[in-house]
Write a protein that holds these residues in place. Structure first.
Motif, PDB file in Angstrom:
ATOM      1  N   LYS A 268      50.289  20.031  45.731  1.00 43.88           N
ATOM      2  CA  LYS A 268      50.345  19.993  44.271  1.00 43.88           C
ATOM      3  C   LYS A 268      49.787  21.309  43.717  1.00 43.88           C
ATOM      4  CE  LYS A 268      48.177  15.851  44.386  1.00 43.88           C
ATOM      5  NZ  LYS A 268      47.453  14.683  43.845  1.00 43.88           N
ATOM      6  N   PRO A 269      50.167  21.669  42.501  1.00 47.09           N
ATOM      7  CA  PRO A 269      49.582  22.871  41.896  1.00 47.09           C
ATOM      8  C   PRO A 269      48.070  22.684  41.726  1.00 47.09           C
ATOM      9  CG  PRO A 269      51.113  21.793  40.374  1.00 47.09           C
ATOM     10  CD  PRO A 269      51.110  21.001  41.625  1.00 47.09           C
ATOM     11  N   ALA A 270      47.368  23.783  41.592  1.00 47.30           N
ATOM     12  CA  ALA A 270      45.918  23.745  41.449  1.00 47.30           C
ATOM     13  C   ALA A 270      45.485  24.603  40.276  1.00 47.30           C
ATOM     14  CB  ALA A 270      45.261  24.250  42.737  1.00 47.30           C
ATOM     15  N   VAL A 271      44.229  24.439  39.884  1.00 45.45           N
ATOM     16  CA  VAL A 271      43.612  25.263  38.853  1.00 45.45           C
ATOM     17  C   VAL A 271      42.328  25.856  39.428  1.00 45.45           C
ATOM     18  CG1 VAL A 271      44.573  24.050  36.861  1.00 45.45           C
ATOM     19  CG2 VAL A 271      42.418  23.257  37.847  1.00 45.45           C
ATOM     20  N   VAL A 272      42.031  27.087  39.032  1.00 37.01           N
ATOM     21  CA  VAL A 272      40.782  27.763  39.392  1.00 37.01           C
ATOM     22  C   VAL A 272      40.238  28.327  38.086  1.00 37.01           C
ATOM     23  CG1 VAL A 272      39.692  29.563  40.780  1.00 37.01           C
ATOM     24  CG2 VAL A 272      41.734  28.394  41.646  1.00 37.01           C
ATOM     25  N   ILE A 273      38.991  27.977  37.766  1.00 32.21           N
ATOM     26  CA  ILE A 273      38.447  28.321  36.461  1.00 32.21           C
ATOM     27  C   ILE A 273      37.175  29.137  36.597  1.00 32.21           C
ATOM     28  CG2 ILE A 273      37.815  27.412  34.182  1.00 32.21           C
ATOM     29  CD1 ILE A 273      39.155  24.997  36.739  1.00 32.21           C
ATOM     30  N   ALA A 274      37.077  30.201  35.806  1.00 39.46           N
ATOM     31  CA  ALA A 274      35.847  30.988  35.697  1.00 39.46           C
ATOM     32  C   ALA A 274      35.157  30.562  34.407  1.00 39.46           C
ATOM     33  CB  ALA A 274      36.157  32.487  35.671  1.00 39.46           C
ATOM     34  N   PRO A 275      34.129  29.704  34.494  1.00 41.66           N
ATOM     35  CA  PRO A 275      33.400  29.307  33.287  1.00 41.66           C
ATOM     36  C   PRO A 275      32.344  30.364  32.964  1.00 41.66           C
ATOM     37  CG  PRO A 275      33.140  27.683  35.076  1.00 41.66           C
ATOM     38  CD  PRO A 275      33.697  28.940  35.652  1.00 41.66           C
ATOM     39  N   MET A 276      32.391  30.929  31.759  1.00 40.38           N
ATOM     40  CA  MET A 276      31.475  32.004  31.365  1.00 40.38           C
ATOM     41  C   MET A 276      30.615  31.540  30.195  1.00 40.38           C
ATOM     42  SD  MET A 276      32.369  35.912  30.164  1.00 40.38           S
ATOM     43  CE  MET A 276      32.968  36.454  31.760  1.00 40.38           C
ATOM     44  N   THR A 277      29.309  31.692  30.332  1.00 38.92           N
ATOM     45  CA  THR A 277      28.382  31.308  29.277  1.00 38.92           C
ATOM     46  C   THR A 277      28.369  32.368  28.175  1.00 38.92           C
ATOM     47  OG1 THR A 277      26.535  32.376  30.391  1.00 38.92           O
ATOM     48  CG2 THR A 277      26.907  30.038  30.901  1.00 38.92           C
ATOM     49  N   ARG A 278      27.729  32.033  27.085  1.00 35.72           N
ATOM     50  CA  ARG A 278      27.663  32.959  25.944  1.00 35.72           C
ATOM     51  C   ARG A 278      26.970  34.268  26.328  1.00 35.72           C
ATOM     52  NH1 ARG A 278      29.170  31.306  21.187  1.00 35.72           N
ATOM     53  NH2 ARG A 278      28.763  29.110  21.583  1.00 35.72           N
ATOM     54  N   ASP A 279      26.035  34.211  27.282  1.00 37.49           N
ATOM     55  CA  ASP A 279      25.343  35.435  27.702  1.00 37.49           C
ATOM     56  C   ASP A 279      26.033  36.125  28.879  1.00 37.49           C
ATOM     57  OD1 ASP A 279      24.656  33.634  29.676  1.00 37.49           O
ATOM     58  OD2 ASP A 279      22.494  33.925  29.505  1.00 37.49           O
TER      59      ASP A 279
ATOM     60  N   TYR B   7      48.958  32.999  37.747  1.00 30.77           N
ATOM     61  CA  TYR B   7      48.812  32.156  38.932  1.00 30.77           C
ATOM     62  C   TYR B   7      48.983  32.991  40.185  1.00 30.77           C
ATOM     63  CZ  TYR B   7      53.912  32.256  39.148  1.00 30.77           C
ATOM     64  OH  TYR B   7      55.214  32.663  39.225  1.00 30.77           O
ATOM     65  N   PHE B   8      48.630  32.399  41.321  1.00 31.34           N
ATOM     66  CA  PHE B   8      48.812  33.058  42.604  1.00 31.34           C
ATOM     67  C   PHE B   8      49.152  32.011  43.653  1.00 31.34           C
ATOM     68  CE2 PHE B   8      44.739  31.395  43.494  1.00 31.34           C
ATOM     69  CZ  PHE B   8      44.441  31.581  44.841  1.00 31.34           C
ATOM     70  N   PHE B   9      49.641  32.462  44.796  1.00 32.27           N
ATOM     71  CA  PHE B   9      49.938  31.578  45.920  1.00 32.27           C
ATOM     72  C   PHE B   9      48.802  31.702  46.922  1.00 32.27           C
ATOM     73  CE2 PHE B   9      54.067  32.648  44.075  1.00 32.27           C
ATOM     74  CZ  PHE B   9      54.525  31.368  43.799  1.00 32.27           C
ATOM     75  N   SER B  10      48.171  30.584  47.254  1.00 32.28           N
ATOM     76  CA  SER B  10      46.946  30.613  48.058  1.00 32.28           C
ATOM     77  C   SER B  10      47.169  31.105  49.483  1.00 32.28           C
ATOM     78  CB  SER B  10      46.294  29.232  48.072  1.00 32.28           C
ATOM     79  OG  SER B  10      47.169  28.283  48.654  1.00 32.28           O
ATOM     80  N   SER B  11      48.274  30.737  50.100  1.00 32.50           N
ATOM     81  CA  SER B  11      48.572  31.192  51.464  1.00 32.50           C
ATOM     82  C   SER B  11      50.072  31.022  51.703  1.00 32.50           C
ATOM     83  CB  SER B  11      47.763  30.383  52.482  1.00 32.50           C
ATOM     84  OG  SER B  11      47.935  30.911  53.772  1.00 32.50           O
TER      85      SER B  11
ATOM     86  N   PHE C 113      44.990  30.426  37.276  1.00 39.72           N
ATOM     87  CA  PHE C 113      43.682  30.975  36.925  1.00 39.72           C
ATOM     88  C   PHE C 113      43.406  30.811  35.433  1.00 39.72           C
ATOM     89  CE2 PHE C 113      43.982  34.437  40.412  1.00 39.72           C
ATOM     90  CZ  PHE C 113      43.314  33.646  41.320  1.00 39.72           C
ATOM     91  N   PHE C 114      42.148  30.476  35.113  1.00 35.73           N
ATOM     92  CA  PHE C 114      41.722  30.385  33.717  1.00 35.73           C
ATOM     93  C   PHE C 114      40.317  30.948  33.560  1.00 35.73           C
ATOM     94  CE2 PHE C 114      44.769  26.923  34.111  1.00 35.73           C
ATOM     95  CZ  PHE C 114      45.560  27.107  32.983  1.00 35.73           C
ATOM     96  N   LEU C 115      40.075  31.560  32.400  1.00 30.02           N
ATOM     97  CA  LEU C 115      38.728  31.927  31.978  1.00 30.02           C
ATOM     98  C   LEU C 115      38.368  30.982  30.841  1.00 30.02           C
ATOM     99  CD1 LEU C 115      36.196  33.734  31.731  1.00 30.02           C
ATOM    100  CD2 LEU C 115      37.559  35.249  30.250  1.00 30.02           C
TER     101      LEU C 115
END
Length: 196
Positions: A44-55, A117-121, A131-133
């Protein structure tokens, strides 16, 4: 068949569960008239998220991964249940994974930025990871809501310099995390250049 299409001649299933399917396909490609046989893992498709705080800190999780018998630092990620999901459903999954795995959520004025998006392998699986920020994020009142099968040992924010050092020292070895860091750096959203 030059200039033609990809064509699956036959497909032999070997194994399937709720997360993946293993098949051996005979495929004719646009550049070759003779079919090639290839064993493929459909995921199945996947999501990878970079959670960034206010600082400007990035939230990473440290998770036990059974296939490699190690606990590693990584960005929150997860599978999209519907393989044909539209962008809004994929974004909902990304926000859900951040909440579940880190206990953070978008602040009231926050934004979820799609980074492609990217292909993992691609040599053995068709898995596509989006990918998400997510910025800025803040702790949820109720904390993380992790799935029973997850073994997340730690979750904390890291400054950009720490992330760069962890990559350089091979402390971050997860391909999803390395890929999203490269994408963030290429877009000028994260600086991975060493300070003089």
């Amino acid at each position: 068949m030059k200039g033609g299409h990809w064509r699956t001649i036959s497909s032999e299933p070997h194994f399937a569960n709720r997360n993946l399917e293993v098949v051996t396909d005979r495929v004719q490609t646009p550049s070759r008239s003779d079919a090639r046989t290839w064993t493929i893992v459909h995921r199945k498709p996947a999501v990878v998220i970079a959670p960034m705080t206010r600082d400007g800190k990035i939230i990473l999780i440290r998770q036990e991964r059974i296939p490699i018998s190690q606990a590693i630092w990584e960005m929150p990620s997860g599978q999209v249940d519907d393989p044909d999901a539209r962008e809004d459903k994929i974004k909902d999954t990304a926000l859900r994974e951040v909440r579940e795995e880190t206990g953070y959520e978008l602040a009231a004025n926050g934004e979820l930025i799609s980074l492609g998006y990217f292909f993992s392998s691609p040599g053995f699986t068709d898995e596509r990871a989006h990918f998400f920020l997510a910025r800025p994020v803040q702790p949820c009142a109720e904390g993380p809501d992790r799935e029973e099968g997850e073994s997340i040992l730690d979750c904390r924010g890291f400054r950009t310099e720490e992330i760069r050092r962890m990559i350089a020292d091979n402390e971050i070895r997860d391909a999803n995390t390395l890929g999203i860091c490269a994408t963030l750096a290429a877009r000028g959203l994260l600086s991975l250049a060493p300070h003089p």
